[in-house]
Design an enzyme around this catalytic site. Sequence first.
Site, PDB file in Angstrom:
ATOM      1  N   VAL A 192      -3.408  -1.826  -1.036  1.00  0.00           N
ATOM      2  CA  VAL A 192      -4.723  -1.476  -1.558  1.00  0.00           C
ATOM      3  C   VAL A 192      -5.274  -0.331  -0.717  1.00  0.00           C
ATOM      4  O   VAL A 192      -5.292  -0.404   0.510  1.00  0.00           O
ATOM      5  CB  VAL A 192      -5.685  -2.687  -1.545  1.00  0.00           C
ATOM      6  CG1 VAL A 192      -7.115  -2.253  -1.877  1.00  0.00           C
ATOM      7  CG2 VAL A 192      -5.226  -3.744  -2.548  1.00  0.00           C
TER       8      VAL A 192
ATOM      9  N   ALA B 124      -6.928   1.108   4.285  1.00  0.00           N
ATOM     10  CA  ALA B 124      -5.927   0.547   3.372  1.00  0.00           C
ATOM     11  C   ALA B 124      -5.335  -0.707   4.004  1.00  0.00           C
ATOM     12  O   ALA B 124      -5.539  -0.971   5.193  1.00  0.00           O
ATOM     13  CB  ALA B 124      -4.816   1.565   3.109  1.00  0.00           C
ATOM     14  N   LYS B 125      -4.634  -1.461   3.234  1.00  0.00           N
ATOM     15  CA  LYS B 125      -3.901  -2.607   3.774  1.00  0.00           C
ATOM     16  C   LYS B 125      -2.830  -2.980   2.767  1.00  0.00           C
ATOM     17  O   LYS B 125      -2.939  -2.671   1.577  1.00  0.00           O
ATOM     18  CB  LYS B 125      -4.849  -3.797   3.983  1.00  0.00           C
ATOM     19  CG  LYS B 125      -4.360  -4.784   4.996  1.00  0.00           C
ATOM     20  CD  LYS B 125      -4.677  -4.328   6.414  1.00  0.00           C
ATOM     21  CE  LYS B 125      -4.241  -5.329   7.451  1.00  0.00           C
ATOM     22  NZ  LYS B 125      -4.772  -4.996   8.782  1.00  0.00           N
ATOM     23  N   GLY B 126      -1.804  -3.683   3.246  1.00  0.00           N
ATOM     24  CA  GLY B 126      -0.755  -4.091   2.326  1.00  0.00           C
ATOM     25  C   GLY B 126      -0.057  -5.333   2.829  1.00  0.00           C
ATOM     26  O   GLY B 126      -0.366  -5.855   3.905  1.00  0.00           O
TER      27      GLY B 126
END
Length: 424
Positions: free
Chosen positions: A64, A109-111
């Site tokens: 995201v 962001a992160k995932g």
Amino acid sequence: MPKTNTKNPNIYENVKRQFDKAADLMGLDPNIRKILAKPINEIRVNFPVKMDDGNVEMFSGYRVQHNNVLGPYKGGLRYHPKVDLDEVRALATWMTWKSAITNIPFGGAKGGVQIDPFKYSPSELERITRRFTFALRQYIGPEYDIPAPDVNTNSQIMAWMLDTYLSTIPPKERRCSIHIVTGKPIESGGSLGRDKATGQGVVFCIEEWAEENNFDLNGATYIIQGFGNVGSWAARLMKPHGAKLIACEDVTGAICNSEGIDPDELTVFVKEHGGVKGYHGCKEIDHETFLATKADIFIPAALENQITKETAPILNVKMVAEGANGPTNVDGDEILQKRGIHVIPDILCNSGGVIVSYFEWLQNKRCEYWELEEIDTKLHWKITGAYKRVHEKVEEYNTDWRTASYIVALSRLEKVYKERGIFP
Ligand code: NAD
């Protein structure tokens, strides 16, 4: 396994509540509020991986990208069975605030991949990582979106990501693209001090708090939840202050010793045994007893949603330094405030990781290697600067530290959006 809160009562809802509180208090421009309330991109990839037994398994991975008005998207990747879109949205949003508070030119962001990494062999984990990177390759980039380690990922995972990403781009561009990930091993272009950076930042924040409150860390007691990267480094860096670790909990269980637990020895033990359970000289305790341990400081450094309306009333500490992301939900926060327990919020307290990731990214771009002393000095300067900015907003708005941290971040983002305008 301790009975910690492993459910996920929508942490994204929690982020929205924190955001609304700060946006209302500061009077955030309603148009900018609309923009910041939603992530820009949400990517889900499903990908197949061949297992050691020859069968194929399908995996789901997420990335995201919440916001990039201040710079490239930046944030970690997590391997955990609980990873889902809402969790990643929440973590990505916090990354935007963190970069904004610390004045670094990154977005958020992160995932993650929805797996229990302990169920897979090292070669399976390598193939999962490489295939996930391949699936993400058009969405990430060294000047666009830069992953890093998070829960259950480490420098080895970053080395595999680096290698896979570089294999997908033309040979001439490879050398100048190693800043595609941070948190790499030193030999593969990583930075000195990145492994300890988040724990170091937590301890720098605790030092600031202690100084402001005339609190002597020498002889102070503390408890830690999570003894991985963040927790174990925070503990090792509290040791030179003379502070005493008296209880510790991780996924294997909780232990206590009122005489003190040596963080360096415990780190070696955890590396050998996979968790704190069974460490010599300690009593094993249950989750509730761990949380109720009387101490000066609690460092949550595991997962989100640990301090809630059920658990906040039983904490017996003066201060909470949030090493983890989102360990306290809004209900838990309100109770801590009423009880006069000071909280150094996650988006400030654990920002040391993204700060030194920024230093790694800069070193890679400039083909430089900085000495550890230089990195520590710059990290100290950055995080204490952020601490002071937040403190100013606490006074200005007569509010709590989390809301003040949001106001610092939102004010910066609002200013940039107003300067640049909205296209077209
Ligand atoms: P890690 O995988 O190295 O360690 C996680 C620790 O939490 C382990 O000790 C594990 O046993 C423990 N844990 C997991 N589930 C638990 C449970 N149910 N109850 C008790 N303990 C449990 O991860 P990390 O990198 O140290 O990250 C920890 C937290 O810090 C996460 O919230 C992460 O998002 C946050 N964080 C990490 C970084 C970083 O640089 N690694 C930066 C900022 C924030």
